[in-house]
Design a protein around this motif. Sequence first.
Motif, short mmCIF file in Angstrom:
data_model
loop_
_atom_site.label_atom_id
_atom_site.label_comp_id
_atom_site.label_asym_id
_atom_site.label_seq_id
_atom_site.Cartn_x
_atom_site.Cartn_y
_atom_site.Cartn_z
N LEU A 37 -8.18 20.27 24.89
CA LEU A 37 -6.84 19.83 25.37
C LEU A 37 -5.86 20.88 25.09
CD1 LEU A 37 -6.84 15.91 24.34
CD2 LEU A 37 -7.12 16.92 26.33
N LEU A 38 -5.74 21.58 24.07
CA LEU A 38 -5.18 22.48 23.63
C LEU A 38 -5.13 23.56 24.50
CD1 LEU A 38 -2.56 23.78 21.87
CD2 LEU A 38 -4.35 24.54 20.54
N VAL A 39 -6.34 24.30 25.00
CA VAL A 39 -6.61 25.42 25.86
C VAL A 39 -6.09 25.15 27.25
CG1 VAL A 39 -8.28 26.64 26.83
CG2 VAL A 39 -8.24 26.33 24.62
N ASP A 40 -6.62 23.97 27.58
CA ASP A 40 -6.15 23.25 28.93
C ASP A 40 -4.50 23.44 29.02
OD1 ASP A 40 -8.50 23.38 29.93
OD2 ASP A 40 -8.90 21.08 29.84
N GLU A 41 -3.77 22.76 28.05
CA GLU A 41 -2.24 22.57 27.94
C GLU A 41 -1.71 23.80 28.27
OE1 GLU A 41 1.26 22.02 24.58
OE2 GLU A 41 -0.94 20.78 24.55
N GLY B 293 -3.62 26.00 31.28
CA GLY B 293 -3.54 25.24 32.64
C GLY B 293 -4.90 24.44 32.91
N LYS B 294 -4.94 23.38 33.52
CA LYS B 294 -5.98 22.44 33.44
C LYS B 294 -7.27 23.15 33.93
CE LYS B 294 -6.98 17.79 35.26
NZ LYS B 294 -6.47 16.47 35.01
N GLY B 295 -8.57 22.76 33.24
CA GLY B 295 -9.72 23.22 33.48
C GLY B 295 -10.09 24.84 32.97
N ALA B 296 -8.96 25.32 32.51
CA ALA B 296 -9.39 26.76 31.56
C ALA B 296 -10.31 26.78 30.58
CB ALA B 296 -7.90 27.27 30.94
N ALA B 297 -10.44 25.47 29.78
CA ALA B 297 -11.35 25.51 28.93
C ALA B 297 -12.84 25.35 29.40
CB ALA B 297 -11.09 23.91 27.97
N LYS B 298 -12.95 24.90 30.44
CA LYS B 298 -14.29 24.64 31.03
C LYS B 298 -14.60 25.72 31.68
CE LYS B 298 -16.07 20.48 32.40
NZ LYS B 298 -16.09 19.03 33.13
N GLY B 299 -13.76 26.56 32.25
CA GLY B 299 -13.90 27.70 33.14
C GLY B 299 -14.17 28.89 32.20
N ALA B 300 -13.89 28.75 30.99
CA ALA B 300 -13.76 30.04 30.10
C ALA B 300 -15.26 30.66 29.79
CB ALA B 300 -13.36 29.77 28.66
N GLY B 301 -16.18 29.91 30.14
CA GLY B 301 -17.57 30.13 29.87
C GLY B 301 -17.84 30.82 28.23
N VAL B 302 -17.14 30.14 27.39
CA VAL B 302 -17.76 30.49 26.03
C VAL B 302 -18.07 29.18 25.51
CG1 VAL B 302 -15.78 32.13 25.82
CG2 VAL B 302 -15.20 29.84 25.13
N GLY B 303 -19.08 29.31 24.49
CA GLY B 303 -19.64 28.14 23.77
C GLY B 303 -18.49 27.16 23.16
N ALA B 304 -18.90 26.32 22.42
CA ALA B 304 -18.01 25.39 21.58
C ALA B 304 -17.40 26.16 20.25
CB ALA B 304 -18.69 24.42 20.91
N VAL B 305 -17.89 27.29 19.92
CA VAL B 305 -17.50 27.74 18.52
C VAL B 305 -16.29 28.90 19.08
CG1 VAL B 305 -17.81 29.68 16.78
CG2 VAL B 305 -19.63 27.64 17.15
N GLY B 306 -16.62 29.45 20.41
CA GLY B 306 -15.62 30.33 21.00
C GLY B 306 -14.37 29.64 21.60
N LEU B 307 -14.75 28.43 22.24
CA LEU B 307 -13.38 27.66 22.39
C LEU B 307 -12.78 27.14 21.31
CD1 LEU B 307 -12.01 26.26 24.87
CD2 LEU B 307 -13.81 24.27 24.43
N LEU B 308 -13.33 26.91 20.00
CA LEU B 308 -12.39 26.46 18.98
C LEU B 308 -12.04 27.61 18.43
CD1 LEU B 308 -12.20 24.40 16.81
CD2 LEU B 308 -13.98 25.08 15.53
#
Length: 111
Positions: free
Chosen positions: A8-12, A15-30
């Motif tokens: 939610l923070l990354v998307d906020e 932009g919407k969908g940025a977290a999904k389209g980043a192509g990083v795993g859960a640790v990278g996203l965190l």
Amino acid sequence: MEPRAARLLVDEILGKGAAKGAGVGAVGLLAAARSLAFAKACEPTRALPLSRIVRLDASATLHIDEATQAHLELARTMDGETRGAVLAVLDRTATAFGARLLRRRLLAPLV
């Protein structure tokens, strides 16, 4: 930070969908979410100048050994001086982050 809160923070911020389209795993996203939260806390009134998350793959960079760096005078001249080296000639960056990025890209260019 929970994975859902990280998304939610990354998307906020990006932009919407940025977290999904980043192509990083859960640790990278965190890690990205925590970095964004820190930057947002440091500059709460300022918009962050970011548009995407990029995963840097170490195999995508060219390794230049120290002897080659010395002979090419990339960061230092043969005398050990920084003045006159390629980096000193090219470096017109305005921020410390930009200077570090330029140095990193010069000493380990993308293949």
